[in-house]
Write an enzyme that holds these catalytic residues in place. Structure first.
Site, mmCIF file in Angstrom:
data_model
loop_
_atom_site.group_PDB
_atom_site.id
_atom_site.type_symbol
_atom_site.label_atom_id
_atom_site.label_comp_id
_atom_site.label_asym_id
_atom_site.label_seq_id
_atom_site.Cartn_x
_atom_site.Cartn_y
_atom_site.Cartn_z
ATOM 1 N N LEU A 20 -8.544 5.874 -4.195
ATOM 2 C CA LEU A 20 -8.268 7.258 -3.858
ATOM 3 C C LEU A 20 -7.814 7.797 -5.220
ATOM 4 O O LEU A 20 -8.686 7.789 -6.178
ATOM 5 C CB LEU A 20 -7.449 7.607 -2.670
ATOM 6 C CG LEU A 20 -8.181 7.223 -1.417
ATOM 7 C CD1 LEU A 20 -7.279 7.568 -0.377
ATOM 8 C CD2 LEU A 20 -9.604 7.894 -1.185
ATOM 9 N N ALA A 21 -6.670 8.010 -5.304
ATOM 10 C CA ALA A 21 -6.255 8.490 -6.613
ATOM 11 C C ALA A 21 -5.378 6.974 -7.580
ATOM 12 O O ALA A 21 -4.937 6.414 -7.080
ATOM 13 C CB ALA A 21 -4.832 9.200 -6.519
ATOM 14 N N LEU A 153 -0.453 11.866 -2.876
ATOM 15 C CA LEU A 153 -1.923 12.294 -3.458
ATOM 16 C C LEU A 153 -2.840 11.074 -3.060
ATOM 17 O O LEU A 153 -2.384 10.099 -3.187
ATOM 18 C CB LEU A 153 -1.523 12.272 -5.050
ATOM 19 C CG LEU A 153 -2.954 11.830 -5.829
ATOM 20 C CD1 LEU A 153 -3.856 13.254 -5.790
ATOM 21 C CD2 LEU A 153 -2.362 11.625 -7.129
ATOM 22 N N SER A 154 -3.850 11.650 -2.674
ATOM 23 C CA SER A 154 -5.143 10.919 -2.286
ATOM 24 C C SER A 154 -4.721 9.603 -1.449
ATOM 25 O O SER A 154 -4.604 9.825 -0.315
ATOM 26 C CB SER A 154 -5.567 10.264 -3.889
ATOM 27 O OG SER A 154 -6.890 9.823 -3.241
ATOM 28 N N ALA A 155 -4.542 8.279 -1.862
ATOM 29 C CA ALA A 155 -4.329 7.228 -0.817
ATOM 30 C C ALA A 155 -3.078 7.591 -0.076
ATOM 31 O O ALA A 155 -2.923 7.628 1.017
ATOM 32 C CB ALA A 155 -4.147 5.961 -1.392
#
Length: 397
Positions: A20-21, A153-155
């Protein structure tokens, strides 16, 4: 304005394929003041094998709030702490930061395992480790148990959704940045389709996944802010809409915004219900945390890989959480608190759903809040519902 680079093409290990990020960990200079980000050696049984870091600004009062920060893949606690801008507001408004860190031993890209069922269930794995960090902060730092928040963020954004779903009794609100709805994926294989092109479910189906994370829970649900760049090609933009559908359903509000606004850096804001859910869409932004370096109160962060120079999301989230001195924390939308004057309504199950007193899933109607099964979702089945709190209905009167 900077845009993030494309997703890494190759990663070692099966779990590492779920990226992810990703951000290069930068060397971070220590804060000018005495307070520093410090590792906590022991905070519980730690079944998820995570590391805990904490930041307590100088002059932290008793019963202060706390925010849990969850980094993205290949990031670490110190890098996310330094670049996201959260330290600035912790110092300014006096709240603690709890920063979990994922070791490479758990995931070769240091991603939180948001797609592993053993790490995303209440009382298990990484989710329980993060909850134990909060418990440690309550006991040892004097944190106010009613003012604990989470952002990632993301994950880390996907893991933020995990914490909001599995521990609604712990978190008052949260922020999901470039993330994914709770339980979209249950394996590394299904994680790919969640990332892109995204998975389409009805609001009730998404909501059922959250309700199932803590079966029988009838208390207040945390409010949720969702952030996504419109040019995010790592985690499809569709995930912002699916996350909106999930959390508006859980909080019992319509998927139609009650208000919209235009913010700096081409950012649009949609507000749902009584500020129960917010969706921020940042025009032209890629995959990362929105930051806006500068010294003004509403500016924050460092522009670098996956920290994108647009708008300070941290400032907006801190106010949404009620952490700013002049911004009180709104009352949660859903609650099981008894109402002094119950309202009773008899109508068809179809009419109850249309009026927002119930929702439908799998051809059946369920009372909003209590989740009691009312029978088939049609115009022939009639049910009497009693309202016992805001957005909370039970069968009978």
């Amino acid at each position: 304005m900077r845009r993030s680079p494309s997703i890494l093409t190759r990663l070692a290990g099966a779990a590492a394929g779920v990226v992810l990020a990703a951000a290069t960990v930068l060397a971070v200079a220590p804060p000018a003041q005495a307070a520093t980000l410090t590792q906590v050696a022991s905070f519980g049984s730690n079944p998820g094998n995570l590391a805990m870091y904490a930041y307590r600004p100088d002059g932290l009062p008793a019963n202060a709030p706390a925010v849990v920060l969850l980094h993205g893949c290949t990031q670490n606690a110190s890098g996310y702490f330094a670049n996201s801008g959260w330290q600035k507001y912790a110092d300014l408004w006096k709240f603690a930061l709890i920063v979990p860190q994922q070791p490479a031993a758990n995931n070769s890209s240091s991603c939180f395992n948001w797609f592993e069922t053993g790490d995303t269930a209440r009382g298990q794995g990484e989710a329980l480790s993060i909850k134990q960090m909060v418990d440690h902060a309550k006991t040892n730092y004097g944190i106010d148990a009613s003012r604990v928040y989470v952002s990632g963020l993301s994950a880390g954004g996907a893991m933020s959704a995990v914490m909001l779903a599995t521990y609604p009794d712990v978190f008052a609100a949260g922020s999901v940045i470039a993330g994914i709805p709770y339980r979209c994926a249950t394996s590394t294989t299904t994680a790919y389709s969640c990332m892109s092109p995204g998975v389409d479910k009805t609001p009730a189906q998404w909501g059922d996944l959250v309700r199932g994370a803590y079966s029988g829970y009838a208390g207040p649900r945390p409010r949720v802010a969702i952030w996504h760049g419109t040019s995010d090609y790592t985690v499809a933009v569709a995930n912002a809409t699916e996350s909106r559908d999930q959390w508006t359903n859980v909080l019992g509000v319509s998927q139609t915004p009650t208000s919209t606004a235009s913010l700096p850096a081409g950012t649009s804001l949609e507000v749902y219900g009584n500020d129960a859910v917010r969706v921020y869409r940042v025009s032209g932004m890629g995959h990362g945390t929105p930051v806006d370096p500068g010294s003004a109160t509403d500016q924050c962060g460092t522009a670098t890989a996956y920290f994108l120079d647009t708008i300070c999301s941290t400032y907006r989230d801190a106010l949404f959480f009620g952490l700013g001195g002049s911004s009180p924390s709104p009352t949660p939308t859903a609650t099981a608190s008894p109402s002094p004057s119950p309202t009773c309504v008899t109508a068809s199950n179809y009419a109850h759903v249309a009026a927002g007193r119930a929702y439908q899933s799998g051809g059946y109607a369920y009372a909003l809040g209590s989740n009691q099964k009312m029978g088939l979702y049609n115009t022939y089945y009639t049910t009497t519902l009693k309202q016992t709190g805001p957005n909370y209905w039970v069968i009978g009167c």
